[in-house]
Design a protein around this motif. Sequence first.
Motif, mmCIF file in Angstrom:
data_model
loop_
_atom_site.group_PDB
_atom_site.id
_atom_site.type_symbol
_atom_site.label_atom_id
_atom_site.label_comp_id
_atom_site.label_asym_id
_atom_site.label_seq_id
_atom_site.Cartn_x
_atom_site.Cartn_y
_atom_site.Cartn_z
ATOM 1 N N PRO A 27 0.808 -1.221 0.000
ATOM 2 C CA PRO A 27 0.000 0.000 0.000
ATOM 3 C C PRO A 27 0.840 1.268 0.000
ATOM 4 C CG PRO A 27 -0.111 -1.108 2.128
ATOM 5 C CD PRO A 27 0.655 -2.002 1.213
ATOM 6 N N LEU A 28 0.255 2.317 -0.541
ATOM 7 C CA LEU A 28 0.838 3.645 -0.521
ATOM 8 C C LEU A 28 -0.082 4.539 0.287
ATOM 9 C CD1 LEU A 28 2.582 5.711 -3.126
ATOM 10 C CD2 LEU A 28 0.501 6.664 -2.158
ATOM 11 N N LEU A 29 0.465 5.204 1.293
ATOM 12 C CA LEU A 29 -0.296 6.143 2.093
ATOM 13 C C LEU A 29 0.170 7.554 1.763
ATOM 14 C CD1 LEU A 29 -0.244 4.417 5.604
ATOM 15 C CD2 LEU A 29 -2.029 4.297 3.849
ATOM 16 N N VAL A 30 -0.777 8.455 1.552
ATOM 17 C CA VAL A 30 -0.452 9.851 1.300
ATOM 18 C C VAL A 30 -0.388 10.555 2.649
ATOM 19 C CG1 VAL A 30 -1.101 11.949 0.082
ATOM 20 C CG2 VAL A 30 -1.633 9.709 -0.914
ATOM 21 N N VAL A 31 0.721 11.238 2.894
ATOM 22 C CA VAL A 31 0.969 11.876 4.184
ATOM 23 C C VAL A 31 1.344 13.344 3.989
ATOM 24 C CG1 VAL A 31 1.678 9.673 5.219
ATOM 25 C CG2 VAL A 31 3.407 11.180 4.224
ATOM 26 N N ARG A 32 1.205 14.108 5.041
ATOM 27 C CA ARG A 32 1.550 15.533 4.972
ATOM 28 C C ARG A 32 3.051 15.776 5.179
ATOM 29 N NH1 ARG A 32 -3.318 15.005 6.981
ATOM 30 N NH2 ARG A 32 -4.998 16.218 6.074
ATOM 31 N N ASP A 33 3.688 14.946 5.999
ATOM 32 C CA ASP A 33 5.108 15.128 6.338
ATOM 33 C C ASP A 33 5.749 13.743 6.346
ATOM 34 O OD1 ASP A 33 7.544 15.303 7.805
ATOM 35 O OD2 ASP A 33 6.814 17.048 8.901
ATOM 36 N N VAL A 34 6.515 13.435 5.307
ATOM 37 C CA VAL A 34 7.086 12.099 5.151
ATOM 38 C C VAL A 34 8.028 11.761 6.311
ATOM 39 C CG1 VAL A 34 8.547 10.622 3.703
ATOM 40 C CG2 VAL A 34 6.773 12.048 2.646
ATOM 41 N N ALA A 35 8.888 12.685 6.707
ATOM 42 C CA ALA A 35 9.830 12.406 7.806
ATOM 43 C C ALA A 35 9.084 12.088 9.096
ATOM 44 C CB ALA A 35 10.777 13.584 8.004
ATOM 45 N N ARG A 36 8.034 12.840 9.402
ATOM 46 C CA ARG A 36 7.234 12.579 10.610
ATOM 47 C C ARG A 36 6.601 11.193 10.535
ATOM 48 N NH1 ARG A 36 1.748 15.858 11.448
ATOM 49 N NH2 ARG A 36 1.303 14.602 9.614
ATOM 50 N N SER A 37 6.080 10.829 9.361
ATOM 51 C CA SER A 37 5.446 9.521 9.199
ATOM 52 C C SER A 37 6.463 8.390 9.278
ATOM 53 C CB SER A 37 4.682 9.472 7.872
ATOM 54 O OG SER A 37 3.589 10.362 7.928
ATOM 55 N N VAL A 38 7.648 8.583 8.724
ATOM 56 C CA VAL A 38 8.697 7.563 8.840
ATOM 57 C C VAL A 38 9.012 7.326 10.308
ATOM 58 C CG1 VAL A 38 11.150 7.075 8.426
ATOM 59 C CG2 VAL A 38 9.710 7.887 6.546
ATOM 60 N N SER A 39 9.135 8.394 11.072
ATOM 61 C CA SER A 39 9.401 8.260 12.507
ATOM 62 C C SER A 39 8.298 7.479 13.205
ATOM 63 C CB SER A 39 9.545 9.651 13.123
ATOM 64 O OG SER A 39 9.733 9.564 14.517
ATOM 65 N N PHE A 40 7.041 7.790 12.871
ATOM 66 C CA PHE A 40 5.907 7.084 13.471
ATOM 67 C C PHE A 40 5.936 5.599 13.105
ATOM 68 C CE2 PHE A 40 1.649 5.320 13.105
ATOM 69 C CZ PHE A 40 1.145 5.563 14.369
ATOM 70 N N GLY A 91 8.629 -6.941 8.255
ATOM 71 C CA GLY A 91 8.332 -8.346 7.984
ATOM 72 C C GLY A 91 8.386 -8.545 6.479
ATOM 73 N N PRO A 92 7.430 -9.279 5.927
ATOM 74 C CA PRO A 92 7.433 -9.471 4.476
ATOM 75 C C PRO A 92 6.754 -8.321 3.726
ATOM 76 C CG PRO A 92 5.675 -10.747 5.437
ATOM 77 C CD PRO A 92 6.438 -10.119 6.586
ATOM 78 N N GLY A 93 6.254 -7.323 4.453
ATOM 79 C CA GLY A 93 5.485 -6.258 3.821
ATOM 80 C C GLY A 93 6.302 -5.036 3.443
ATOM 81 N N ILE A 94 5.735 -4.270 2.526
ATOM 82 C CA ILE A 94 6.302 -2.999 2.102
ATOM 83 C C ILE A 94 5.212 -1.949 2.230
ATOM 84 C CG2 ILE A 94 7.227 -1.678 0.155
ATOM 85 C CD1 ILE A 94 8.389 -4.315 -0.908
ATOM 86 N N LEU A 95 5.577 -0.779 2.738
ATOM 87 C CA LEU A 95 4.658 0.334 2.872
ATOM 88 C C LEU A 95 5.300 1.551 2.231
ATOM 89 C CD1 LEU A 95 2.030 1.494 4.126
ATOM 90 C CD2 LEU A 95 3.386 1.996 6.174
ATOM 91 N N HIS A 96 4.583 2.163 1.300
ATOM 92 C CA HIS A 96 5.065 3.374 0.654
ATOM 93 C C HIS A 96 4.400 4.577 1.302
ATOM 94 C CE1 HIS A 96 6.748 1.105 -2.793
ATOM 95 N NE2 HIS A 96 5.716 0.311 -2.592
ATOM 96 N N LEU A 97 5.163 5.637 1.538
ATOM 97 C CA LEU A 97 4.646 6.897 2.054
ATOM 98 C C LEU A 97 4.988 7.978 1.042
ATOM 99 C CD1 LEU A 97 5.988 6.636 5.724
ATOM 100 C CD2 LEU A 97 3.696 6.032 4.906
ATOM 101 N N ALA A 98 4.013 8.780 0.663
ATOM 102 C CA ALA A 98 4.263 9.836 -0.319
ATOM 103 C C ALA A 98 3.560 11.114 0.107
ATOM 104 C CB ALA A 98 3.766 9.409 -1.701
ATOM 105 N N ALA A 99 4.229 12.219 -0.130
ATOM 106 C CA ALA A 99 3.611 13.521 0.124
ATOM 107 C C ALA A 99 2.556 13.762 -0.944
ATOM 108 C CB ALA A 99 4.675 14.614 0.082
#
Length: 132
Positions: free
Chosen positions: A8-21, A42-50
């Motif tokens: 999955p790809l989650l759209v976030v407001r602040d990528v660095a803040r979300s990476v920390s979370f 684990g075996p999963g991948i998570l994408h974060l994008a502004a």
Amino acid sequence: MLISGIAPLLVVRDVARSVSFYRRLGFEPAVEWAGYAKLTGGPGILHLAAGGEPPPDRPDVALVAPDASARAVAAAVVVQVDDCRAACADLVAAGVELLGEPVEPEWGGEVRAFLRDPDGHLIEINAAIRGG
């Protein structure tokens, strides 16, 4: 078509803040660029994008972070763990706020708890009940 996975790809407001979370949830950054991160857990991948305007390969489709105050969501990310209660205790100790205590739903078979990320995405922490 042979599917080798889903990420999955989650759209976030602040990528660095979300990476920390998401690091507190056990994910590790594999790639980080301005406005984007790819995390593994684990075996999963998570994408974060502004959020942003549409690029040429997806015209007329902009990325927009959810309303963090919304009471309804259109999707959730389920994070599978071996022990939901222990995982939630670790998350609370790391400063993550749960929406409620871990519970076994009336249909049984699992223990789950919910939380929201900094942008309001719903996250379910889930463990199957083995045996019994």
